[in-house]
Design a protein around this motif. Structure first.
Motif, PDB file in Angstrom:
ATOM      1  N   MET A   1       0.827  -1.195   0.000  1.00 35.80           N
ATOM      2  CA  MET A   1       0.000   0.000   0.000  1.00 35.80           C
ATOM      3  C   MET A   1       0.871   1.258   0.000  1.00 35.80           C
ATOM      4  O   MET A   1       0.583   2.239  -0.690  1.00 35.80           O
ATOM      5  N   LYS A   3       3.896   1.545  -1.185  1.00 34.98           N
ATOM      6  CA  LYS A   3       4.513   1.698  -2.507  1.00 34.98           C
ATOM      7  C   LYS A   3       3.526   2.309  -3.490  1.00 34.98           C
ATOM      8  O   LYS A   3       3.899   3.150  -4.312  1.00 34.98           O
ATOM      9  N   ALA A   4       2.264   1.873  -3.415  1.00 38.08           N
ATOM     10  CA  ALA A   4       1.239   2.429  -4.300  1.00 38.08           C
ATOM     11  C   ALA A   4       1.016   3.909  -3.979  1.00 38.08           C
ATOM     12  O   ALA A   4       0.869   4.737  -4.885  1.00 38.08           O
ATOM     13  N   ALA A   5       1.013   4.245  -2.690  1.00 34.43           N
ATOM     14  CA  ALA A   5       0.820   5.632  -2.292  1.00 34.43           C
ATOM     15  C   ALA A   5       1.968   6.512  -2.770  1.00 34.43           C
ATOM     16  O   ALA A   5       1.758   7.660  -3.180  1.00 34.43           O
ATOM     17  N   HIS A   9      -1.106   6.780  -5.936  1.00 31.67           N
ATOM     18  CA  HIS A   9      -2.326   5.996  -6.107  1.00 31.67           C
ATOM     19  C   HIS A   9      -3.341   6.497  -5.081  1.00 31.67           C
ATOM     20  O   HIS A   9      -3.167   6.291  -3.873  1.00 31.67           O
ATOM     21  N   ALA A  12      -4.916   4.251  -2.290  1.00 27.84           N
ATOM     22  CA  ALA A  12      -3.906   3.842  -1.312  1.00 27.84           C
ATOM     23  C   ALA A  12      -3.590   4.991  -0.358  1.00 27.84           C
ATOM     24  O   ALA A  12      -3.444   4.791   0.856  1.00 27.84           O
ATOM     25  N   SER A  15      -6.498   5.243   2.052  1.00 27.73           N
ATOM     26  CA  SER A  15      -6.497   4.134   3.013  1.00 27.73           C
ATOM     27  C   SER A  15      -5.448   4.345   4.097  1.00 27.73           C
ATOM     28  O   SER A  15      -5.692   4.068   5.278  1.00 27.73           O
ATOM     29  N   LEU A  16      -4.288   4.826   3.702  1.00 23.36           N
ATOM     30  CA  LEU A  16      -3.245   5.120   4.690  1.00 23.36           C
ATOM     31  C   LEU A  16      -3.687   6.248   5.619  1.00 23.36           C
ATOM     32  O   LEU A  16      -3.360   6.249   6.814  1.00 23.36           O
TER      33      LEU A  16
END
Length: 228
Positions: A1, A3-5, A9, A12, A15-16
């Protein structure tokens, strides 16, 4: 997650932000509201509707950021506008596809389908992300059980589980539902909970842990959602 952020993204990043707001995976004193606001702001800047709404409520309440009620209201209006136009775009695409197929079958001219916005428009519930669908189905299937006293977010399109008892905030009116974020509360209010929310006959008994109520706006959901 993470890495996606780092690659911007938006889901992501949001969500974080929710994880930081709730201190998920840690103790109730491990929340980082400023980090949550910063992640929300980044997701909002690239168009994530829930992040825009969440950031608006944070600014209105002074939750993790200096209070700015006027700017918070503007962001809530922006979130509703984005949600509206996304729904209009999806509906128009479906109508155009239908009329295109009809025209090919009948050699007729494709008719236009004007939006009667002057008379109101019912915005559809947003599409549920595949990851949220997977989480909800995973826990409801019984393959993996939640720990004793832990709950899923009450919004059916979320699927996020608590990582400690009373991690999520409860509805300030009925106390029967709980949400991982203001955005989930806002969506669930419009699509379901508005019709079901009834104050209890007697005051709620304090269970000795206020963490589940921390940060919840103590006003009627109708006022909490969408800036009514």
């Amino acid at each position: 997650m993470a890495k996606a952020a780092m690659k911007s993204h938006a889901p992501a990043l949001y969500s974080l932000a929710v994880i930081q707001f709730n201190g998920s995976g840690g103790g109730k004193n491990e929340k980082d509201l400023r980090a949550g606001v910063a992640l929300c702001a980044r997701a909002a800047s690239i168009g994530h509707v829930d992040a825009v709404r969440e950031l608006g409520h944070c600014l209105q309440d002074g939750y993790g950021v200096r209070q700015n009620i006027e700017k918070g209201r503007r962001l809530l209006i922006e979130a509703n506008a984005r949600e509206f136009f996304q729904s209009v775009s999806k509906t128009r695409t479906r109508h155009q596809s239908y009329y295109f197929q009809l025209a090919r079958a009948t050699d007729a001219q494709i008719p236009c389908s004007p939006l009667l916005s002057d008379f109101g428009y019912n915005v559809e519930a947003p599409e549920v992300h595949p990851v949220n669908n997977f989480l909800k189905e995973w826990f409801e299937s019984g393959v993996s059980e939640l720990g004793n006293g832990l709950r899923l977010c009450s919004y059916s399109g979320c699927g996020r589980p608590e990582t400690r008892v009373h991690e999520y905030r409860r509805c300030s009116v009925c106390g029967k539902v709980n949400y991982c974020s203001r955005a989930c509360q806002a969506i669930d209010w419009k699509t379901r909970h508005k019709r079901e929310c009834v104050p209890p006959l007697a005051p709620l008994i304090n269970d000795g842990d206020a963490d589940g109520l921390e940060g919840m706006v103590e006003i009627a959901p109708a006022e909490f959602v969408g800036g009514h």
